[in-house]
Scaffold this motif. Sequence first.
Motif, short mmCIF file in Angstrom:
data_model
loop_
_atom_site.label_atom_id
_atom_site.label_comp_id
_atom_site.label_asym_id
_atom_site.label_seq_id
_atom_site.Cartn_x
_atom_site.Cartn_y
_atom_site.Cartn_z
N TYR A 169 0.82 -1.21 0.00
CA TYR A 169 0.00 0.00 0.00
C TYR A 169 0.86 1.27 0.00
O TYR A 169 0.37 2.35 -0.35
CB TYR A 169 -0.95 0.01 1.20
N PRO A 194 -3.19 8.03 -1.21
CA PRO A 194 -4.62 8.21 -0.97
C PRO A 194 -5.16 9.40 -1.75
O PRO A 194 -4.47 10.42 -1.92
CB PRO A 194 -4.70 8.45 0.54
N PRO A 223 -9.16 11.50 -3.01
CA PRO A 223 -10.60 11.59 -2.75
C PRO A 223 -11.38 10.51 -3.47
O PRO A 223 -10.94 9.99 -4.51
CB PRO A 223 -10.96 12.98 -3.28
N ALA A 224 -12.54 10.18 -2.95
CA ALA A 224 -13.33 9.07 -3.47
C ALA A 224 -13.79 9.28 -4.91
O ALA A 224 -14.09 8.32 -5.61
CB ALA A 224 -14.54 8.83 -2.57
N GLU A 240 -10.78 1.42 -3.98
CA GLU A 240 -10.91 1.44 -2.53
C GLU A 240 -10.02 0.38 -1.90
O GLU A 240 -9.89 -0.73 -2.42
CB GLU A 240 -12.37 1.19 -2.13
N PHE A 262 -7.51 -1.68 5.25
CA PHE A 262 -7.29 -0.43 4.52
C PHE A 262 -8.59 0.10 3.91
O PHE A 262 -8.56 0.95 3.03
CB PHE A 262 -6.23 -0.64 3.44
N GLY A 302 -12.14 2.11 3.48
CA GLY A 302 -12.54 3.48 3.79
C GLY A 302 -11.68 4.54 3.16
O GLY A 302 -11.89 5.74 3.39
N GLN A 303 -10.68 4.14 2.36
CA GLN A 303 -9.79 5.10 1.70
C GLN A 303 -9.59 4.65 0.25
O GLN A 303 -9.48 3.46 -0.03
CB GLN A 303 -8.44 5.16 2.41
N CYS A 304 -9.56 5.62 -0.66
CA CYS A 304 -9.31 5.32 -2.07
C CYS A 304 -7.86 5.61 -2.42
O CYS A 304 -7.23 6.50 -1.83
CB CYS A 304 -10.24 6.14 -2.96
N TYR A 305 -7.35 4.87 -3.41
CA TYR A 305 -5.93 4.97 -3.76
C TYR A 305 -5.73 4.97 -5.27
O TYR A 305 -6.54 4.43 -6.03
CB TYR A 305 -5.16 3.77 -3.18
N SER A 313 -8.06 -3.41 -5.46
CA SER A 313 -7.45 -3.20 -4.16
C SER A 313 -6.40 -4.27 -3.88
O SER A 313 -6.46 -5.38 -4.42
CB SER A 313 -8.52 -3.22 -3.06
#
Length: 494
Positions: free
Chosen positions: A309, A314, A316-317, A324, A329, A331-334, A350
């Motif tokens: 990771y 990270p 914004p969605a 995601e 991990f 709850g966070q977008c990457y 993911s």
Amino acid sequence: MTLRFRRNGTFRVLQMADIQDGPNVNEDTLRLIRAAIAEGDPDLIVFTGDQIRGYDPAYIDTFLRRRDDEPGEHIRAVTKLEARVRGITPMDESGPDVDADSANHQALLAAAMDATRQKVRRTFAAFLSPAIEAHVPFAATYGNHDFQCGVLVDEQDDMYREFDGCLNPKTDTVPKTDDDSQTKGNADPLACEPGTFALPIAASDGSDRIAMSVMMVNSGDYAGKAGDEDGEPASYMEGTPQALHSITHEFYAKHSRALDLADSAGYGSPSPEALQWLADVQHHLGEVNGDGKPVPAIAFQHIPPQEFYRCLRPVPAWTPNAVEGTRAFAGQCYVIDESVCRPGSMLGESIGCPDENCGEVDTLRNTGGYFALFTGHDHKNSFIGHVDGLDLGYAPTCGFESYGPKSALRGIRLFVFHEDDPAAYDSRMLTFGELIGPHSGDEVRVFFGDHLMTDGASVRNQLRRPKVFAAALLTLAATAHVVWHSVIRRLWYR
């Protein structure tokens, strides 16, 4: 067999990840393997797990969702559905009810296991044939689906050794001195357990000096024990503190991979013995070379550790093409962190890592010599990142019987190592699109595999793909138009 750098100072390796097929290996997979061997001219092929599609309906009678299951005890609903479509009748539905402890049932199960062994051999023979025909040696480790066919990895290891060119060593244990029992240690310092062993590569000058080593690591399958189908809380492996498993069954229900409940306690990690071996084997190689120094080494395994990771950043969605995180991990977008990843890196899903960090990456760094760790497991990811002195990388699936990216992006990773500096290796993907063409023989299956949605997170990931989002908007607009003209407009003018 001695592996050795070529006279020009190079050593070439192909990484094949996630073939994940049943007894009848997809012809597109075989075409890709043949073409990659012809193009890559490898000195070694490494298979990094999930060669076997253990949940294939062909293995429905011997399927193990987890290693401590009884054969056929927990068959996935999707596997039952696929079996019906393919006309496969499970053993327990093909005749009168039989007591599971009866001699008749045990005889049927023994026959089913023999049939499964032959099917596994048939799978091996198919995807290994291009390597055998090209006289390229190979090594294999294991993933979280190989064992699910019912044949555990120690027996699969024996099966691999039936084929010419297999470098998987026999992992004989060391007898204790006080009695005839055995420890978990190994007589060969280059081997730890099935799927975990070293492949030293000798110098090009013909000497016995080890210039580099390839380390194969069995990264395990699933952590703890799965919860029951009815939603009972997960139990844990005997002797393992429950406090270590911070992901509850309720959390899993919210952040699951939906189609496979086997990972309700998370993915597995290399065993403690394997972690210790990763350090010990470098000491051994240093002694062999006579200088006590660790040799340059790359590790290959199936499941990525949490540090992968760190190759992402990270966002914004609403960021296009973001994915995601999952489980620990969530709850966070990457997206790919271009400041640490090589050009051409791709993130398609993911990172499916264990819930707990076992310390493997720290072991590699602290031991010295290790310059890279490459994995498979997440079929749509293909990137190489550099984090704290160590390369962390992926190869995507090279198979065509499971989910993955579009046909043109499925591929096999080529490495070219240089004897004077193995850490300065070259790597590129040999893709189906480059070697064969943009389309496979079954684009419908590939399309659904590329757009597979199993839970809310995967739906949202798909909608972050601009083309998918545009198609969804057009579909929604067309549906609204039809509804307006066929229903609402009639009511309005009534």
